[in-house]
Design a protein around this motif. Structure first.
Motif, PDB file in Angstrom:
ATOM      1  N   LEU A   1      51.209   1.825  -7.736  1.00 46.66           N
ATOM      2  CA  LEU A   1      52.111   0.682  -7.814  1.00 46.66           C
ATOM      3  C   LEU A   1      53.553   1.030  -7.470  1.00 46.66           C
ATOM      4  O   LEU A   1      54.400   0.151  -7.327  1.00 46.66           O
ATOM      5  CB  LEU A   1      52.054   0.100  -9.239  1.00 46.66           C
ATOM      6  N   ASN A   2      53.824   2.302  -7.356  1.00 42.67           N
ATOM      7  CA  ASN A   2      55.178   2.781  -7.144  1.00 42.67           C
ATOM      8  C   ASN A   2      55.870   2.173  -5.927  1.00 42.67           C
ATOM      9  O   ASN A   2      57.087   2.070  -5.879  1.00 42.67           O
ATOM     10  CB  ASN A   2      55.132   4.311  -7.018  1.00 42.67           C
TER      11      ASN A   2
ATOM     12  N   HIS B   1      60.369  -4.110  -3.565  1.00 41.23           N
ATOM     13  CA  HIS B   1      61.077  -5.272  -2.998  1.00 41.23           C
ATOM     14  C   HIS B   1      61.560  -6.170  -4.138  1.00 41.23           C
ATOM     15  O   HIS B   1      60.849  -6.355  -5.119  1.00 41.23           O
ATOM     16  CB  HIS B   1      60.096  -6.030  -2.092  1.00 41.23           C
ATOM     17  N   PRO B   2      62.784  -6.712  -4.008  1.00 41.66           N
ATOM     18  CA  PRO B   2      63.303  -7.583  -5.075  1.00 41.66           C
ATOM     19  C   PRO B   2      62.326  -8.714  -5.430  1.00 41.66           C
ATOM     20  O   PRO B   2      62.201  -9.079  -6.591  1.00 41.66           O
ATOM     21  CB  PRO B   2      64.579  -8.167  -4.463  1.00 41.66           C
ATOM     22  N   ARG B   3      61.658  -9.249  -4.435  1.00 39.18           N
ATOM     23  CA  ARG B   3      60.678 -10.305  -4.694  1.00 39.18           C
ATOM     24  C   ARG B   3      59.537  -9.799  -5.564  1.00 39.18           C
ATOM     25  O   ARG B   3      59.040 -10.498  -6.434  1.00 39.18           O
ATOM     26  CB  ARG B   3      60.102 -10.808  -3.369  1.00 39.18           C
TER      27      ARG B   3
ATOM     28  N   HIS C   1      56.411 -15.442   0.888  1.00 37.04           N
ATOM     29  CA  HIS C   1      57.220 -15.695   2.075  1.00 37.04           C
ATOM     30  C   HIS C   1      57.792 -14.416   2.675  1.00 37.04           C
ATOM     31  O   HIS C   1      57.838 -14.242   3.888  1.00 37.04           O
ATOM     32  CB  HIS C   1      58.344 -16.662   1.710  1.00 37.04           C
ATOM     33  N   ASP C   2      58.222 -13.526   1.781  1.00 38.63           N
ATOM     34  CA  ASP C   2      58.942 -12.334   2.246  1.00 38.63           C
ATOM     35  C   ASP C   2      58.102 -11.056   2.309  1.00 38.63           C
ATOM     36  O   ASP C   2      58.519 -10.097   2.948  1.00 38.63           O
ATOM     37  CB  ASP C   2      60.156 -12.070   1.336  1.00 38.63           C
ATOM     38  N   CYS C   3      57.001 -11.055   1.598  1.00 35.25           N
ATOM     39  CA  CYS C   3      56.232  -9.817   1.505  1.00 35.25           C
ATOM     40  C   CYS C   3      54.800 -10.047   1.982  1.00 35.25           C
ATOM     41  O   CYS C   3      53.967 -10.555   1.245  1.00 35.25           O
ATOM     42  CB  CYS C   3      56.191  -9.307   0.061  1.00 35.25           C
ATOM     43  N   ARG C   4      54.551  -9.651   3.177  1.00 37.05           N
ATOM     44  CA  ARG C   4      53.201  -9.814   3.683  1.00 37.05           C
ATOM     45  C   ARG C   4      52.268  -8.805   3.027  1.00 37.05           C
ATOM     46  O   ARG C   4      52.610  -7.639   2.879  1.00 37.05           O
ATOM     47  CB  ARG C   4      53.179  -9.634   5.200  1.00 37.05           C
ATOM     48  N   VAL C   5      51.114  -9.279   2.611  1.00 33.71           N
ATOM     49  CA  VAL C   5      50.192  -8.396   1.901  1.00 33.71           C
ATOM     50  C   VAL C   5      49.307  -7.631   2.892  1.00 33.71           C
ATOM     51  O   VAL C   5      49.176  -6.420   2.812  1.00 33.71           O
ATOM     52  CB  VAL C   5      49.310  -9.199   0.917  1.00 33.71           C
ATOM     53  N   ILE C   6      48.728  -8.367   3.815  1.00 31.16           N
ATOM     54  CA  ILE C   6      47.789  -7.750   4.742  1.00 31.16           C
ATOM     55  C   ILE C   6      48.227  -8.016   6.180  1.00 31.16           C
ATOM     56  O   ILE C   6      48.499  -9.169   6.536  1.00 31.16           O
ATOM     57  CB  ILE C   6      46.373  -8.340   4.555  1.00 31.16           C
ATOM     58  N   GLY C   7      48.277  -6.991   6.967  1.00 30.11           N
ATOM     59  CA  GLY C   7      48.654  -7.182   8.359  1.00 30.11           C
ATOM     60  C   GLY C   7      48.716  -5.849   9.063  1.00 30.11           C
ATOM     61  O   GLY C   7      48.736  -4.795   8.421  1.00 30.11           O
TER      62      GLY C   7
ATOM     63  N   ALA D   1      48.949  -1.949  -3.117  1.00 28.38           N
ATOM     64  CA  ALA D   1      49.794  -2.292  -4.265  1.00 28.38           C
ATOM     65  C   ALA D   1      49.993  -3.803  -4.361  1.00 28.38           C
ATOM     66  O   ALA D   1      49.955  -4.392  -5.434  1.00 28.38           O
ATOM     67  CB  ALA D   1      51.142  -1.589  -4.147  1.00 28.38           C
ATOM     68  N   ARG D   2      50.169  -4.446  -3.223  1.00 24.74           N
ATOM     69  CA  ARG D   2      50.397  -5.891  -3.246  1.00 24.74           C
ATOM     70  C   ARG D   2      49.131  -6.658  -3.617  1.00 24.74           C
ATOM     71  O   ARG D   2      49.204  -7.729  -4.215  1.00 24.74           O
ATOM     72  CB  ARG D   2      50.953  -6.357  -1.892  1.00 24.74           C
ATOM     73  N   LEU D   3      48.009  -6.113  -3.252  1.00 21.14           N
ATOM     74  CA  LEU D   3      46.758  -6.747  -3.691  1.00 21.14           C
ATOM     75  C   LEU D   3      46.651  -6.690  -5.216  1.00 21.14           C
ATOM     76  O   LEU D   3      46.199  -7.632  -5.858  1.00 21.14           O
ATOM     77  CB  LEU D   3      45.546  -6.061  -3.047  1.00 21.14           C
ATOM     78  N   TRP D   4      47.094  -5.568  -5.765  1.00 16.76           N
ATOM     79  CA  TRP D   4      47.119  -5.463  -7.223  1.00 16.76           C
ATOM     80  C   TRP D   4      48.031  -6.511  -7.829  1.00 16.76           C
ATOM     81  O   TRP D   4      47.676  -7.195  -8.783  1.00 16.76           O
ATOM     82  CB  TRP D   4      47.600  -4.064  -7.643  1.00 16.76           C
ATOM     83  N   LEU D   5      49.205  -6.598  -7.257  1.00 15.10           N
ATOM     84  CA  LEU D   5      50.183  -7.555  -7.780  1.00 15.10           C
ATOM     85  C   LEU D   5      49.633  -8.974  -7.682  1.00 15.10           C
ATOM     86  O   LEU D   5      49.749  -9.774  -8.610  1.00 15.10           O
ATOM     87  CB  LEU D   5      51.492  -7.421  -6.983  1.00 15.10           C
ATOM     88  N   THR D   6      49.023  -9.276  -6.552  1.00 19.12           N
ATOM     89  CA  THR D   6      48.459 -10.594  -6.333  1.00 19.12           C
ATOM     90  C   THR D   6      47.381 -10.908  -7.379  1.00 19.12           C
ATOM     91  O   THR D   6      47.340 -12.000  -7.933  1.00 19.12           O
ATOM     92  CB  THR D   6      47.840 -10.649  -4.920  1.00 19.12           C
ATOM     93  N   GLU D   7      46.564  -9.909  -7.649  1.00 21.96           N
ATOM     94  CA  GLU D   7      45.517 -10.102  -8.643  1.00 21.96           C
ATOM     95  C   GLU D   7      46.116 -10.324 -10.038  1.00 21.96           C
ATOM     96  O   GLU D   7      45.640 -11.159 -10.808  1.00 21.96           O
ATOM     97  CB  GLU D   7      44.577  -8.889  -8.641  1.00 21.96           C
TER      98      GLU D   7
END
Length: 579
Positions: free
Chosen positions: A486-487, A491-493, A536-542, A552-558
């Motif tokens: 998760l480190n 991003h501020p968002r 809007h600002d942080c794309r998870v997958i691409g 990490a973003r998938l974790w956050l999303t979950e």
RNA sequence: GCCCUCGUAGCUCAACGGACAGAGCGGUUGCCUUCUAAGCAAUAGGUUGCAGGUUCGAGUCCUGCCGGGGGCGCCA
């Protein structure tokens, strides 16, 4: 353990070291509104200053310094800096990893235990709500308080109570006779009696009130061993039953499922009322005057004494309500009861409390929440307003009255904007707040209702998660989730989103303490807002997103999905996978 | 008259006694080759009904006014 609790321990330890006698309860931590005030802030120096005869500024500086000096001695690795600031706050600046740690804690506890509490310890609480008289269909105000009662029940349940939802059916007395008289008058094409009911439903019911219906009532009454009843009573009882069925249907539509619809008539026929009066008599709280039986409620906090049995031998509403609460507490053994009343019944509260106290129930076991009036402006129901829309052409607020037949039906509103919108809308603000509902606006804005804003966040999450599967991202490995994974959330968002998410336990706690489920609504909207910003600002997958960022973003999303799920389920709002 | 309750932006509502009172809607203005634009961002809008008091600190607590709603039945 949450970071907040750990930090409280640290502060406590420091204060003890400095020689101050304080309990952890006195140490209050809050997340400041302004980022420059740090991640957590305590006002303990301001609270303590007078007691220890120091100036708040002096004290806060001393606390900050002690923490800084001993920073390595705490089993707490998140403090980056501590600052004392005028007029005496102590602000803690933490490393971002504290937020990541909170996420890990969330996953460790899971959706069933995170932000859940065992305050009730499995004790039985009953929530009685709506309880509208079965003399007409539910109106918008009933629905408002109904959603409140149901959400409150869900909240209590999450806080460890065994909850029963109950609807008290006032299916006897003068109003049922008036209902019957209205039915009969409508059937015979006569003028409605004085004080009769006027809605469209009356003539509809009258049309289907035939001999078979009468026979049905007679049969039931004979089975109950009751004596002869008049034609008016017969019609009233029959109509009330039909109307109650309609009410049940409406409640079910809204997802409000009562464990019991408690009939006042059945209670009276069972002799429970007499027993209740005997109990009061044993405590010498009854007396006769002018042919009526009175209750010395003034000795128990009521503004005056009340009649329980009228001189014509009929029980008053209060007598029945006291017996009903005797049934709740003494016979059924609820540890706690919460009644939700409309503001138009609040005058009844002191009498009821006096009655319950007179029965020997521990003070405080019965709580009464008063729902402020819902006033309506504008119109609704484009097809036909015949089934009860109120609308004044001028758009002025119209007082709803079942007797006048000018209610806006709850069913009409549900038809118009849908279940989720009704539920969220009614849980948007405090029940203590008298709300004004502009039906024109509600209708017009139904597509931009706040509920969609929140649900849309959920749909977006579902969409991301589906896409993750398509792109072959492996399922999340909860066992090996750690800070390293998760480190990369910096991003501020992302940080704002986590910050908001982890408020949930505190939010649920204060919603519970204040019996205020709308706090969950406020939070859920804020969380959705943070998520939309993140999205809007942080794309998870691409293709241009690094793999470890995606993970990490998938974790956050979950984590956000879990938060939304907990929140929306408490409100009884559905979670669409797509919109 | 007495009791309860509410009074915050044009509208609907937030703000454990905390730091500069915040959102949404409505107004103005930007942003879609990309996981859903039902979205994001910028901007305008306030003497928190009025007057005192308590407090280091009051939209929040206390008192008194003013205004809205509700209640003061042998109705429910």
């Amino acid at each position: 353990m949450f970071i907040k609790d750990q930090l409280t321990q640290v502060i406590h330890q420091v204060l003890l070291q400095m020689g101050f006698e304080v309990s952890t309860q006195e140490i209050h931590l809050e997340q400041p509104a302004l980022p420059e005030h740090g991640d957590w802030s305590t006002n303990i120096a301001l609270v303590l200053a007078k007691r220890v005869k120091m100036s708040p500024v002096e004290l806060s500086s001393a606390v900050a310094k002690t923490v800084e000096d001993d920073i390595s001695s705490f089993a707490f690795a998140y403090i980056k800096a501590v600052k004392a600031v005028s007029p005496g706050f102590v602000n803690f600046y933490l490393y971002n990893s504290w937020l990541h740690q909170e996420l890990i804690e969330l996953f460790k506890q899971g959706e069933h235990h995170y932000a859940a509490f065992d305050i009730g310890k499995g004790k039985a609480v009953q929530v009685e709500f709506i309880s509208a008289n079965p003399t007409g269909p539910l109106h918008v105000g009933n629905g408002w308080w109904g959603c409140y009662g149901d959400a409150l029940a869900r909240l209590l349940s999450r806080c460890g109570w065994m909850v029963s939802r109950e609807y008290y059916v006032n299916d006897t007395g003068g109003q049922i006779r008036e209902l019957g008289a209205s039915i009969l008058a409508a059937k015979r094409g006569k003028e409605l009696p004085e004080g009769g009911y006027k809605g469209e439903y009356i003539s509809l019911l009258a049309a289907s009130y035939d001999e078979a219906a009468q026979a049905e009532v007679e049969g039931d009454e004979a089975a109950d061993g009751q004596g002869a009843i008049t034609a008016v009573e017969k019609a009233g009882i029959w109509a009330a039953k039909r109307i109650l069925e309609n009410i049940k249907t409406t409640c079910n539509r809204l997802g409000i499922i009562f464990d019991k619809y408690y009939s006042q008539r059945e209670m009276e026929q069972s002799g429970a009322l007499d027993q209740s009066l005997k109990d009061l008599d044993k405590r010498s709280l009854l007396y006769r005057d002018e042919g009526a039986l009175w209750f010395k409620s003034s000795s128990l906090g009521d503004s005056r004494d009340r009649v329980l049995v009228k001189s014509d031998g009929e029980y008053t509403y209060l007598a029945a309500d006291i017996a009903y609460h005797r049934d709740k507490f003494i016979l059924r053994g609820f540890d706690r009861v919460i009644d939700v009343f409309g503001a138009d019944h609040h005058g009844h509260v002191p009498s009821l409390l006096a009655g319950v106290e007179a029965l020997g129930v521990q003070k405080g076991s019965l709580e009464v929440k008063i729902g402020q009036m819902v006033s309506l402006v504008g119109g609704i129901g484009t097809k036909s307003d015949a089934d009860g829309s109120n609308l004044s052409a001028t758009g002025a607020a119209v007082k709803m009255s079942k007797r006048e037949g000018n209610v806006v039906l709850l069913d009409s509103l549900i038809d118009e904007i849908g279940i989720d919108a009704v539920r969220l809308l009614s849980l948007l603000s405090s029940i203590d707040q008298a709300v004004t509902l502009d039906l024109d606006l509600v209708k017009k804005q139904s597509m931009e209702n706040p509920v969609y804003y929140v649900q849309y966040a959920h749909a977006r999450i579902a969409s991301i998660q589906k896409f993750a599967e398509v792109r072959g991202h492996a399922g999340l490995d909860r066992v090996n989730l750690n800070l390293n994974t998760l480190n990369v959330l910096r991003h501020p968002r992302e940080l704002d989103l986590i910050r908001c998410l982890i408020e949930l336990p505190d939010i649920i706690m204060s919603a519970y303490n204040e019996l205020a489920p709308f706090k969950v609504t406020t939070w859920v909207r804020k969380l959705a807002g943070c998520f939309h910003g993140f999205y809007h600002d942080c794309r998870v997958i691409g293709d241009d997103v690094a793999l470890e960022i995606t993970e990490a973003r998938l974790w956050l999303t979950e984590a956000v999905r879990i938060g939304l799920k907990i929140g929306l389920e408490l409100l009884g709002v559905s979670l669409p996978e797509s919109m």
